[in-house]
Design a protein around this motif. Structure first.
Motif, PDB file in Angstrom:
ATOM      1  N   ILE A   1    -103.679  59.368  -0.390  1.00 50.10           N
ATOM      2  CA  ILE A   1    -103.065  58.519   0.054  1.00 50.10           C
ATOM      3  C   ILE A   1    -101.795  59.333  -0.656  1.00 50.10           C
ATOM      4  N   LEU A   2    -102.052  59.624  -1.287  1.00 49.08           N
ATOM      5  CA  LEU A   2    -100.228  60.813  -1.845  1.00 49.08           C
ATOM      6  C   LEU A   2     -99.745  61.960  -0.382  1.00 49.08           C
ATOM      7  N   SER A   3    -100.656  62.257   0.827  1.00 54.04           N
ATOM      8  CA  SER A   3    -100.508  63.078   1.694  1.00 54.04           C
ATOM      9  C   SER A   3     -99.507  62.075   2.453  1.00 54.04           C
ATOM     10  N   CYS A   4     -99.583  60.423   2.148  1.00 58.49           N
ATOM     11  CA  CYS A   4     -99.635  59.436   3.604  1.00 58.49           C
ATOM     12  C   CYS A   4     -97.985  59.409   3.286  1.00 58.49           C
ATOM     13  N   SER A   5     -96.888  59.249   4.651  1.00 59.32           N
ATOM     14  CA  SER A   5     -95.577  58.819   4.140  1.00 59.32           C
ATOM     15  C   SER A   5     -95.222  57.232   4.023  1.00 59.32           C
ATOM     16  N   ALA A   6     -94.569  57.881   3.257  1.00 60.20           N
ATOM     17  CA  ALA A   6     -94.347  56.595   1.769  1.00 60.20           C
ATOM     18  C   ALA A   6     -93.781  54.970   2.990  1.00 60.20           C
ATOM     19  N   GLU A   7     -92.678  56.001   3.202  1.00 60.27           N
ATOM     20  CA  GLU A   7     -91.705  54.708   4.082  1.00 60.27           C
ATOM     21  C   GLU A   7     -92.130  54.357   5.249  1.00 60.27           C
ATOM     22  N   LYS A   8     -93.364  54.906   6.060  1.00 61.58           N
ATOM     23  CA  LYS A   8     -93.819  55.049   7.446  1.00 61.58           C
ATOM     24  C   LYS A   8     -95.241  54.321   7.289  1.00 61.58           C
ATOM     25  N   ARG A   9     -96.086  54.695   6.019  1.00 57.60           N
ATOM     26  CA  ARG A   9     -97.276  53.967   6.432  1.00 57.60           C
ATOM     27  C   ARG A   9     -97.135  53.340   4.881  1.00 57.60           C
ATOM     28  N   VAL A  10     -97.674  53.994   3.640  1.00 57.04           N
ATOM     29  CA  VAL A  10     -97.748  52.757   2.462  1.00 57.04           C
ATOM     30  C   VAL A  10     -97.412  51.780   2.423  1.00 57.04           C
ATOM     31  N   VAL A  11     -95.967  51.705   2.204  1.00 50.65           N
ATOM     32  CA  VAL A  11     -95.344  50.789   1.925  1.00 50.65           C
ATOM     33  C   VAL A  11     -95.280  49.387   3.059  1.00 50.65           C
ATOM     34  N   PRO A  12     -94.974  49.838   4.444  1.00 54.00           N
ATOM     35  CA  PRO A  12     -95.386  48.863   5.336  1.00 54.00           C
ATOM     36  C   PRO A  12     -96.887  47.826   5.213  1.00 54.00           C
ATOM     37  N   ARG A  13     -97.615  49.014   4.734  1.00 57.78           N
ATOM     38  CA  ARG A  13     -99.780  48.276   4.567  1.00 57.78           C
ATOM     39  C   ARG A  13     -99.515  47.372   3.369  1.00 57.78           C
ATOM     40  N   TYR A  14     -98.441  48.305   2.490  1.00 60.60           N
ATOM     41  CA  TYR A  14     -99.028  47.239   1.089  1.00 60.60           C
ATOM     42  C   TYR A  14     -98.680  45.868   1.421  1.00 60.60           C
ATOM     43  N   ARG A  15     -97.224  45.864   1.805  1.00 59.21           N
ATOM     44  CA  ARG A  15     -96.321  44.372   2.265  1.00 59.21           C
ATOM     45  C   ARG A  15     -97.730  43.839   3.150  1.00 59.21           C
ATOM     46  N   VAL A  16     -98.337  43.855   3.719  1.00 59.64           N
ATOM     47  CA  VAL A  16     -99.309  43.137   4.659  1.00 59.64           C
ATOM     48  C   VAL A  16    -100.462  43.108   3.554  1.00 59.64           C
ATOM     49  N   VAL A  17    -100.694  43.649   3.125  1.00 60.15           N
ATOM     50  CA  VAL A  17    -102.104  43.568   2.652  1.00 60.15           C
ATOM     51  C   VAL A  17    -101.788  42.640   1.311  1.00 60.15           C
ATOM     52  N   GLU A  18    -100.610  42.738   0.648  1.00 64.78           N
ATOM     53  CA  GLU A  18    -100.509  41.704  -0.483  1.00 64.78           C
ATOM     54  C   GLU A  18    -100.167  40.340   0.509  1.00 64.78           C
ATOM     55  N   LYS A  19     -99.597  40.002   1.337  1.00 63.62           N
ATOM     56  CA  LYS A  19     -99.414  38.753   1.578  1.00 63.62           C
ATOM     57  C   LYS A  19    -100.243  38.193   2.137  1.00 63.62           C
ATOM     58  N   LEU A  20    -100.658  38.649   2.870  1.00 61.88           N
ATOM     59  CA  LEU A  20    -103.264  38.437   3.407  1.00 61.88           C
ATOM     60  C   LEU A  20    -103.420  38.820   1.581  1.00 61.88           C
ATOM     61  N   LYS A  21    -103.362  38.731   1.352  1.00 60.19           N
ATOM     62  CA  LYS A  21    -103.962  38.895  -0.507  1.00 60.19           C
ATOM     63  C   LYS A  21    -102.937  36.907  -1.012  1.00 60.19           C
ATOM     64  N   SER A  22    -101.919  36.973  -0.645  1.00 63.02           N
ATOM     65  CA  SER A  22    -101.811  35.618  -0.945  1.00 63.02           C
ATOM     66  C   SER A  22    -102.137  34.438  -0.657  1.00 63.02           C
ATOM     67  N   LEU A  23    -102.040  34.828   0.779  1.00 63.70           N
ATOM     68  CA  LEU A  23    -103.099  33.598   1.795  1.00 63.70           C
ATOM     69  C   LEU A  23    -104.379  33.635   1.299  1.00 63.70           C
ATOM     70  N   GLY A  24    -104.450  33.824   0.802  1.00 71.01           N
ATOM     71  CA  GLY A  24    -105.826  33.778   0.795  1.00 71.01           C
ATOM     72  C   GLY A  24    -106.620  34.511   2.013  1.00 71.01           C
ATOM     73  N   LEU A  25    -106.096  34.834   2.775  1.00 70.13           N
ATOM     74  CA  LEU A  25    -106.920  35.144   4.085  1.00 70.13           C
ATOM     75  C   LEU A  25    -107.502  37.108   4.263  1.00 70.13           C
ATOM     76  N   LEU A  26    -107.713  37.619   2.875  1.00 74.05           N
ATOM     77  CA  LEU A  26    -108.132  38.617   2.695  1.00 74.05           C
ATOM     78  C   LEU A  26    -109.641  38.671   2.167  1.00 74.05           C
ATOM     79  N   SER A  27    -110.282  40.030   2.537  1.00 71.27           N
ATOM     80  CA  SER A  27    -111.915  39.141   1.724  1.00 71.27           C
ATOM     81  C   SER A  27    -111.826  40.389   0.594  1.00 71.27           C
ATOM     82  N   LYS A  28    -112.490  39.402  -0.236  1.00 70.56           N
ATOM     83  CA  LYS A  28    -112.744  41.220  -1.679  1.00 70.56           C
ATOM     84  C   LYS A  28    -113.211  42.056  -1.377  1.00 70.56           C
TER      85      LYS A  28
END
Length: 411
Positions: A336-363
């Motif tokens: 994960i540390l070799s991934c681009s923070a700006e282009k990959r990690v942060v954008p995907r983190y936002r989506v994952v957190e949003k799905l969690k808040s909406l209760g749409l992400l499986s455990k």
């Protein structure tokens, strides 16, 4: 005794009959010393009078480099001074015509002449043509040969029969026998890539062969050997002692002989000195990682250590402090540390957190898998399949929605 008498007689003769002594005799008031400055002036005049002729000889080459090859004045002067003995443009003109005749662009000819000016004075028939014929027989013609020679003109300096031919044929053998079943065109492209990436790869077959044999003995063979050759051909021209040292460093970090990860550890260590790697260990240590954890991370993903200390520190601060990612996740999946923070990690983190808040992400959903899948697969699995929320998720992905989690907003 006789030798001293002869030397004394010669000195007396020169003093009595030299032009300076005659002037002194005709004018007693003038001493011999008073005439010395005029002697220096005479020598200086001769030196000055010869300078324009010398400049005229060297300026021919300089003017040619500036007007024909578009050299800067400073570079033209440097080359001209280096080859001040050149009195004719016959060889440079023939060489330039030869390069252009085989399809080289003006920019490529300029680069070759500037970085390897000795080639301008090489024999076209005896030195250049035979090497081009060999490379063309391998299929490196047209744009390919232009790219190779302009990126690595040093190839033309090596002996055809002693160095260039045996080395290049050995490299081709590695590519064609690695089990990847490359097409003829792929072999040519890969061969070009290797020749362009190392200016010494074709310098010595014996050294190249010895390093290939040693890496094979370490378990690096087949496709791993060819991939390594493509990624870092410079590794194969190191002194044997240097490669032994790199392998020892890798073994000291718990890599094992025959492991498929060994070669990646060696490749990374070839780019990092002991001091540089130690500095990166210190960065991890400052964030609470133990030495055993750091070594484990290096063994799992050496590429994660390619980044600079500053970038590494910035990523750890972002992931651990700002995003609140569990440190254990990085120990388990350091890639994960070799991934681009700006282009990959942060954008995907936002989506994952949003799905969690909406209760749409499986455990069972893994943040690591979300980071490592392709862009197309991520969009399908985490955004497009949620038709009602897709627009909102896309906004989050693009950073246009405030993070609804308790963690800090990530811009």
């Amino acid at each position: 005794m006789m030798r001293k008498l002869i030397l004394g007689f010669r000195s007396k003769y020169l003093l009595l009959y030299s032009p300076l002594s005659q002037k002194c005799q005709s004018n007693p008031d003038k001493s011999l010393l008073s005439l010395i400055p005029s002697s220096f002036a005479f020598s200086h005049d001769r030196a000055c009078s010869s300078t324009p002729k010398q400049e005229a000889k060297t300026s021919v080459l300089s003017n040619y480099l500036i007007s024909t090859l578009k050299f800067s004045k400073s570079r033209a002067l440097t080359v001209t001074n280096q080859y001040s003995y050149i009195k004719s443009l016959e060889k440079p003109e023939k060489t330039v015509l030869f390069f252009k005749g085989v399809g080289f662009s003006d920019a490529q000819v300029k680069y070759i002449a500037s970085h390897m000016p000795s080639l301008l004075f090489a024999s076209v028939e005896k030195t250049l043509k035979p090497k081009f014929v060999f490379l063309q027989e391998l299929g490196l013609s047209g744009p390919r040969i232009g790219d190779v020679i302009s990126r690595n003109p040093n190839i033309l300096n090596y002996s055809l029969d002693r160095s260039l031919k045996p080395s290049v044929l050995l490299i081709k053998e590695v590519l064609t026998s690695d089990g990847k079943n490359r097409s003829e065109e792929q072999v040519k492209d890969d061969l070009c890539r290797i020749l362009m990436r190392s200016n010494r790869i074709s310098s010595s077959k014996s050294n190249l062969e010895a390093n290939i044999d040693y890496l094979k003995s370490c378990g690096v063979c087949g496709s791993q050997l060819s991939v390594t050759l493509l990624q870092n051909p410079g590794l194969f021209v190191l002194r044997k002692e240097k490669i032994l040292q790199l392998v020892k460093r890798a073994l000291d970090m718990d890599f094992t002989m025959g492991s498929r990860m060994l070669v990646y550890g060696v490749l990374t260590l070839s780019r990092l000195s002991v001091k540089t790697l130690s500095g990166k260990f210190e960065v991890f240590g400052a964030f609470g990682f133990s030495k055993a954890e750091i070594v484990s991370m290096f063994r799992k993903s050496p590429i994660a250590f390619h980044t600079s200390k500053e970038m590494l520190r910035s990523k750890l601060e972002l992931y651990l402090s700002t995003l609140g990612i569990d440190k254990t996740l990085l120990v388990q999946h350091p890639v994960i540390l070799s991934c681009s923070a700006e282009k990959r990690v942060v954008p995907r983190y936002r989506v994952v957190e949003k799905l969690k808040s909406l209760g749409l992400l499986s455990k069972g959903s893994s943040f690591y898998s979300a980071m490592c899948m392709s862009n197309e697969n991520f969009l399908d699995k985490y955004i497009l399949r949620f038709e009602k929320e897709a627009e909102e998720l896309m906004l989050a992905y693009n950073g246009q929605l405030v993070n609804t989690s308790e963690k800090k907003e990530v811009s």
